[in-house]
Scaffold this motif. Structure first.
Motif: not given
Length: 307
Positions: A16-17, A50-54, A56
């Motif tokens: 996830g990252s 890519r977003g604030p939570r990693g 997806l």
């Protein structure tokens, strides 16, 4: 695109990252980002967002992730098969078993594989049915026990057994007899069941809905042992097959009663990961072992309540 790109992509989705995946792969984050960009360029679709939570996967990325799991597993097995010159079945076979199936089956299956095919490395995954189904769809399993409402033949499945479901617990639902209770008598009985992804919960919901009712679910519990302990405590009941109750106490003290009007029955089959090709010989052997062990346990009375 090569197998290394697929391994990197799987690692990124699992982590996830990009930074976490780079650490696990022992490469720099810029190098891993470049590899993902190259993979997207070769396929002509965006695979990751890519977003604030990693990081997806996109819908296309989810499809690639599922198929890549299968391809990497097959590649690894092919490498081991070629390298292993022994003339016997060998290699890993991943089997997913819902907890109600694993309780009686898993130990006996382990012994059968050890005695008959010591070259096979058995990988057993035990969880609630919803998660086992997710692992199968994601390509993480070779075989899985799945629950069905009927015993109609389906592609990639071998029927295993059927079983009835029972009320477990003491809250007083005005039973028909000491051994039976009507579904209508359970409309106000507090129940604990697995969450909405569970086949058991879906079966219970549909049975009540067919009577124009809704079950009184007071908690979602994703643990077989915990459901039985709550039922034994007397504050709520649960609904389970008879086979899993034996190891948790005296059925009479637990208040085990057969549900009737209607009888709640489910069917269990063993499903392979794909319909498009015949599984490896080792997978076929373990599937045959599951059937053989199940028949033996039922014949010896060590798996009560199944047909």
């Amino acid at each position: 695109m090569d197998i290394a790109h697929l391994r990197d992509f799987i690692a990124v989705v699992d982590a996830g990252s990009l930074s976490r995946a780079a650490g696990r792969l022992h490469v720099s984050q810029p190098a891993l980002s470049q590899r993902m960009a190259q993979l997207e360029a070769r396929l002509g679709v965006r695979l990751l967002v890519r977003g604030p939570r990693g990081v997806l996967p996109t819908p296309a990325g989810t499809t690639l992730y599922r198929d890549a799991q299968q391809l990497v597993r097959q590649f690894d097995r092919l490498s081991r098969d070629v390298a292993d010159s022994r003339n016997r079945l060998h290699g890993p076979v991943a089997v997913g078993l819902p907890t109600t199936v694993a309780t009686p089956l898993a130990p006996a299956l382990f012994s059968w594989v050890k005695a008959n095919h010591p070259g096979i490395h058995l990988q057993l995954f035990e969880s609630m049915s919803g998660y086992i189904h997710e692992l199968l769809l994601a390509g993480r399993l070779d075989l899985a026990a799945v629950f069905r409402e009927d015993d109609a033949p389906r592609a990639a499945e071998v029927p295993l057994y059927s079983e009835e479901l029972y009320l477990i617990g003491r809250p007083d639902p005005a039973p028909r007899s000491a051994e039976e209770v009507s579904l209508l008598d359970l409309r106000a009985v507090p129940l604990v069941t697995p969450g909405g992804r569970s086949n058991l919960r879906a079966l219970v919901d549909r049975a009540f809905a067919a009577k124009g009712l809704a079950p009184t679910i007071v908690a979602d519990v994703e643990s077989l042992g915990t459901m039985i302990r709550i039922a034994a405590g007397g504050e709520a009941c649960t609904i389970l097959p008879l086979s899993v109750v034996r190891d948790h106490g005296d059925p009479r003290e637990l208040g085990v009663r057969r549900i009737v009007d209607p009888v709640l029955r489910r069917h269990i089959a063993i499903r392979t990961a794909t319909e498009s090709y015949e599984p490896r010989e080792a997978v076929v052997a373990v599937r045959e072992g599951i059937v053989e062990v199940t028949k033996r346990l039922a014949a010896e009375g060590r798996w009560p309540g199944i047909t």
